[in-house]
Design a protein around this motif. Structure first.
Motif, PDB file in Angstrom:
ATOM      1  N   ALA A 146      -8.462   0.791   1.544  1.00 57.65           N
ATOM      2  CA  ALA A 146      -7.873   0.285   0.304  1.00 57.65           C
ATOM      3  C   ALA A 146      -7.916  -1.242   0.277  1.00 57.65           C
ATOM      4  CB  ALA A 146      -6.434   0.776   0.165  1.00 57.65           C
ATOM      5  N   ALA A 167      -5.713   3.039   4.876  1.00 55.59           N
ATOM      6  CA  ALA A 167      -5.052   1.808   4.430  1.00 55.59           C
ATOM      7  C   ALA A 167      -6.046   0.653   4.387  1.00 55.59           C
ATOM      8  CB  ALA A 167      -3.890   1.482   5.354  1.00 55.59           C
ATOM      9  N   TRP A 203       0.835  -1.210   0.000  1.00 53.80           N
ATOM     10  CA  TRP A 203       0.000   0.000   0.000  1.00 53.80           C
ATOM     11  C   TRP A 203       0.866   1.254   0.000  1.00 53.80           C
ATOM     12  CZ3 TRP A 203      -1.016   3.489   4.267  1.00 53.80           C
ATOM     13  CH2 TRP A 203      -2.027   4.413   4.004  1.00 53.80           C
TER      14      TRP A 203
END
Length: 409
Positions: free
Chosen positions: A165, A162, A93
């Motif tokens: 995502a 995060a 990420w």
């Protein structure tokens, strides 16, 4: 045939206008509920309903529930639910975010990833789907013991991004950070103030090398530390006596008339042949290597200590606190030069509207809607600013702090 609501085991039914079978099962408190199986085949729908019933009857934990969802996903789609370890996902990420973020923001994001991996310890090698809401809440609380509530909330926001995502990548069924609340912050009464003229003189005398120029630019442009440190010669138009650049914080395009002390300083340093060369190469290198201005803030603090304007800070490493320890607030910082510029111009009779345009607004929306101030009016305001570093100037001048913009460095 028994009604699905009377059956002691999970059953299935179809609703009008829906092609999917619905699972009917009982929760631990006796409540009967219905959930779509997303299945059109009766036999597969019954298997999914049985999974729901088993999860409800066994009062399984959140982690076990995620495993049930994984099993259902695999049966419905015919493929494995994509999975990665916590560490693998966070590292990948960050690599993706590197192309989106500014250098300083990337440093902040990397710090959060490092903090979370350290907090998770060996569990960072477990599958991402095993991260629970309580895990994220525990991380938030551990961080809040070391930094301010605002900083802890910023770290939580980054971590939430995060996991969002990961959810979008179908690595997890829900974002475990979504239900973790931010920490309520107490309204701080702490405010930074402007330097008075005597303090400005002492500060300038204690500075060496590029920092003398940095202080001159800070006072006579009213701009932020990071913006000044990364100025290049192509931002300077000596023929027109102007400084042209875009602020890092909100991308606001600034055109600032150059005060005489700034012009004098520029005349003392070599421009070179490269228009992209930095005005303050040593300070710019710190920004490039560290990605943020915090190291420069520390250097400026040492100058204030040398000038007798601040007390030396305790060594955090010696106290085994590390960089994550809460910073001690000081009423003076590089940003105080911005307040000083505001006060000096107002004391010289410059209108608040021109002062605001000169300093620059923090909001793009405000800047775009604000009445345009003619550059000639700003130039006249610049000419009213005294050379506070000359021996002839005395007095307090910049102590007026009305209508300060209140922004931190």
């Amino acid at each position: 045939m028994l009604s699905p609501w009377l059956s002691p085991m999970a059953s299935i039914r179809k609703k009008p206008n829906s092609k999917y079978w619905y699972a009917c099962f009982q929760l631990p408190d006796g409540t009967r509920v219905q959930r779509s199986t997303k299945e059109t085949k009766r036999t597969e729908a019954q298997k999914t309903a049985n999974d729901y019933e088993r999860a409800a009857r066994e009062r399984i934990t959140e982690t076990q529930a995620r495993k049930v969802i994984q099993d259902v996903y695999e049966r419905v789609t015919g493929r494995d639910l994509p999975s990665q370890s916590v560490a693998e996902f966070l590292d990948s990420w960050i690599e993706r975010k590197a192309v989106e973020l500014s250098p300083s923001s990337l440093v902040a994001y990397k710090a959060v990833v490092a903090d979370f991996k350290e907090y998770f310890g060996p569990r960072q090698n477990e599958e991402l789907l095993y991260v629970s809401t309580s895990d994220v809440a525990g991380f938030r609380d551990s961080i809040a013991k070391k930094v301010t509530a605002n900083t802890a909330n910023k770290k939580l926001k980054i971590l939430r991004s995060a996991f969002k995502a990961a959810w979008q990548d179908e690595l997890i069924s829900e974002n475990p950070a979504d239900r973790v609340a931010t920490i309520k912050t107490k309204r701080s009464t702490f405010e930074r103030r402007a330097f008075n003229l005597e303090e400005l003189k002492r500060l300038f005398e204690a500075a060496h090398g590029e920092w003398k120029g940095m202080i001159i630019f800070g006072l006579y442009t009213g701009q932020r530390l990071g913006d000044i440190a990364t100025l290049t010669w192509q931002n300077v138009d000596l023929e027109r006596g102007e400084l042209r650049f875009s602020t890092q914080k909100v991308g606001r395009r600034q055109i600032i008339p150059l005060a005489q002390p700034v012009i004098d300083y520029l005349g003392e340093i070599k421009a070179g042949d490269d228009p992209k060369a930095y005005l303050f190469p040593e300070c710019a290198l710190v920004i490039e290597t560290k990605g943020r201005a915090s190291m420069l803030s520390a250097q400026f603090f040492e100058i204030m200590v040398a000038a007798g304007l601040a007390k030396a800070r305790k060594n955090k490493q010696a106290n085994k606190q590390g960089r994550s320890a809460k910073r001690e607030n000081n009423e003076l910082s590089f940003h105080s030069l911005r307040h000083s510029a505001t006060s000096i111009m107002k004391n010289a009779g410059v209108s608040p509207a021109i002062v605001q345009e000169f300093i620059g607004h923090d909001s793009k929306a405000v800047s775009q809607n604000y009445t345009h101030i003619e550059l000639d009016a700003m130039r006249r305001a610049t000419d009213l600013m005294p050379d506070v570093f000359s021996a002839e100037v005395t007095g307090k001048g910049s102590e007026d702090q009305e209508e300060q913009d209140g922004e931190g460095a």
